[in-house]
Design a protein around this motif. Structure first.
Motif, mmCIF file in Angstrom:
data_model
loop_
_atom_site.group_PDB
_atom_site.id
_atom_site.type_symbol
_atom_site.label_atom_id
_atom_site.label_comp_id
_atom_site.label_asym_id
_atom_site.label_seq_id
_atom_site.Cartn_x
_atom_site.Cartn_y
_atom_site.Cartn_z
ATOM 1 N N LEU A 28 0.800 -1.223 0.000
ATOM 2 C CA LEU A 28 0.000 0.000 0.000
ATOM 3 C C LEU A 28 0.832 1.272 0.000
ATOM 4 O O LEU A 28 0.274 2.377 -0.006
ATOM 5 C CB LEU A 28 -0.918 0.005 1.234
ATOM 6 N N VAL A 29 2.156 1.139 0.020
ATOM 7 C CA VAL A 29 3.032 2.314 0.043
ATOM 8 C C VAL A 29 4.073 2.189 -1.057
ATOM 9 O O VAL A 29 4.378 1.085 -1.524
ATOM 10 C CB VAL A 29 3.733 2.475 1.415
ATOM 11 N N THR A 30 4.618 3.323 -1.456
ATOM 12 C CA THR A 30 5.667 3.323 -2.473
ATOM 13 C C THR A 30 7.025 3.552 -1.820
ATOM 14 O O THR A 30 7.104 4.071 -0.701
ATOM 15 C CB THR A 30 5.427 4.435 -3.505
ATOM 16 N N ASP A 31 8.073 3.177 -2.539
ATOM 17 C CA ASP A 31 9.408 3.377 -1.980
ATOM 18 C C ASP A 31 9.712 4.860 -1.825
ATOM 19 O O ASP A 31 10.399 5.272 -0.888
ATOM 20 C CB ASP A 31 10.474 2.688 -2.843
ATOM 21 N N SER A 32 9.171 5.710 -2.707
ATOM 22 C CA SER A 32 9.437 7.145 -2.596
ATOM 23 C C SER A 32 8.773 7.715 -1.341
ATOM 24 O O SER A 32 9.344 8.592 -0.682
ATOM 25 C CB SER A 32 8.941 7.885 -3.838
#
Length: 371
Positions: A138-142
């Motif tokens: 649900l989250v991005t690396d950025s």
């Protein structure tokens, strides 16, 4: 208790807190404080510490006293000993079992009551950690790289490659909070980005995997008044620097440590946060522990200089901690009881985590039957 979010709870970007958003969080926190006096049963709190060493005066003033206050108000309180998070940024973890035992002992000594608060360890709750898998989707690396703590820790490595656990630290914290559906988290304003990342994870899970049904609440921040104190060397109080006043110290050890405290050459003691931070920190410590005004304490010391200030602070600290230290000695003499508190807390946390994971699997369509 209810795990419904508050309708007027603010949504922030997880990597940046504006002045306006901070004001909104402060306003909401004040509203919650009023509600705590009326109906504390509607809240479940999650808080905790990494067991990197014995707890000290910085922990006591910043968090421990507030946890006891919330517990005594009747708030359901979950207290995490985050042993897995010790390896987030460390190659060596030392005797982790001893450190966990020390932290639990400190909790009990300051007034945490296992009959009213659940004390548990990360590594003992598998279902909590399993939530990391769907949450990571649900989250991005950025987003993770923009988190202030991740950025600060990475910058402090001097270019050393970041571990995957450090990068995903904010998601692990989201799992800590959401596994028990905590709807209130005591934090300082610098920790708001972590809490907002948790809110993002909760909202995205509900939207993406639960069709808009609320599986997870959006937890609110309970912003406490900052009572940060400096270490005796004038920098942030930290076990790794050897500049702490540990709760477990003897009165003589405390006196020796405070005698080392940095002050300045001005013999007239004044409370001046901007220009005399080391002196102000000692005054603030004494004032908080004795429920007095730091300016009044400074006036009382007058031209007694650093020596007079340190003598007064030593007296106040030792007097305040005396019953806590007595209780701690009793607990150290009964390690079986301390172990049983953690075992019972782990069992309770596992019940909660297993139920939450089952609900998550159902929401994601991952319940498989033999039929």
């Amino acid at each position: 208790m209810t795990t419904e979010p508050f309708d007027d709870a603010p949504d922030f970007e997880p990597d940046e807190i504006s002045d306006r958003s901070l004001l909104t969080a402060q306003t909401r926190s004040a509203q919650i404080e009023a509600q705590l006096e009326v109906d504390p049963s509607q809240f479940r709190v999650l808080t905790g510490d990494r067991p990197t060493g014995r707890l000290h005066m910085g922990h006591y003033l910043a968090t421990l006293r507030n946890r006891v206050r919330l517990q005594d108000l009747g708030v359901e309180t979950m207290i995490l000993v985050a042993d897995y998070q010790v390896i987030t940024d460390r190659d060596e973890i030392g005797s982790i079992a001893d450190r966990v035992r020390d932290v639990v002992t400190d909790y009990l000594a300051v007034g945490i009551d296992p009959a009213r608060s659940t004390v548990f360890a990360h590594s003992a709750v598998p279902a909590l950690n399993q939530l990391m898998l769907p949450f990571l989707s649900l989250v991005t690396d950025s987003e993770l790289r923009r988190n202030p703590t991740v950025k600060a820790e990475h910058d402090a490595t001097g270019g050393r490659p970041m571990s995957g656990l450090l990068l995903t630290y904010p998601v692990h914290q989201a799992a800590d909070i959401l596994f028990c559906k905590a709807n209130l988290v005591p934090v300082g304003k610098d920790q708001l980005p972590h809490l907002e990342q948790t809110r993002v994870v909760a909202r995205r899970f509900n939207d993406r995997y639960a069709g808009g049904r609320q599986v997870f609440p959006s937890p609110d921040a309970l912003l406490a008044e900052s009572v940060n104190v400096l270490g005796v060397d004038g920098t942030k109080m930290s076990k790794s620097k050897g500049n702490t006043i540990d709760l477990a110290m003897t009165e003589d050890e405390t006196a020796k440590q405070i005698k080392r405290a940095v002050t300045d050459s001005n013999r007239t003691i004044t409370y001046d946060l901007d220009n005399r931070p080391e002196v102000a920190s000692l005054l603030r410590m004494a004032a908080t522990l004795s429920d007095r005004d730091p300016v009044a304490i400074a006036d009382e010391i007058g031209d007694g200089g650093g020596g007079g200030l340190k003598r007064l602070v030593t007296e106040v600290v030792n007097e305040h901690l005396r019953p806590i230290r007595q209780r701690r000695r009793e607990l150290e003499a009964d390690p079986g009881y301390v172990a049983s508190v953690l075992a019972e807390g782990n069992a309770r946390a596992n019940e909660i985590a297993d139920a939450t994971l089952a609900e998550v699997r159902e929401a994601m369509g991952m319940v498989y039957s033999a039929s």
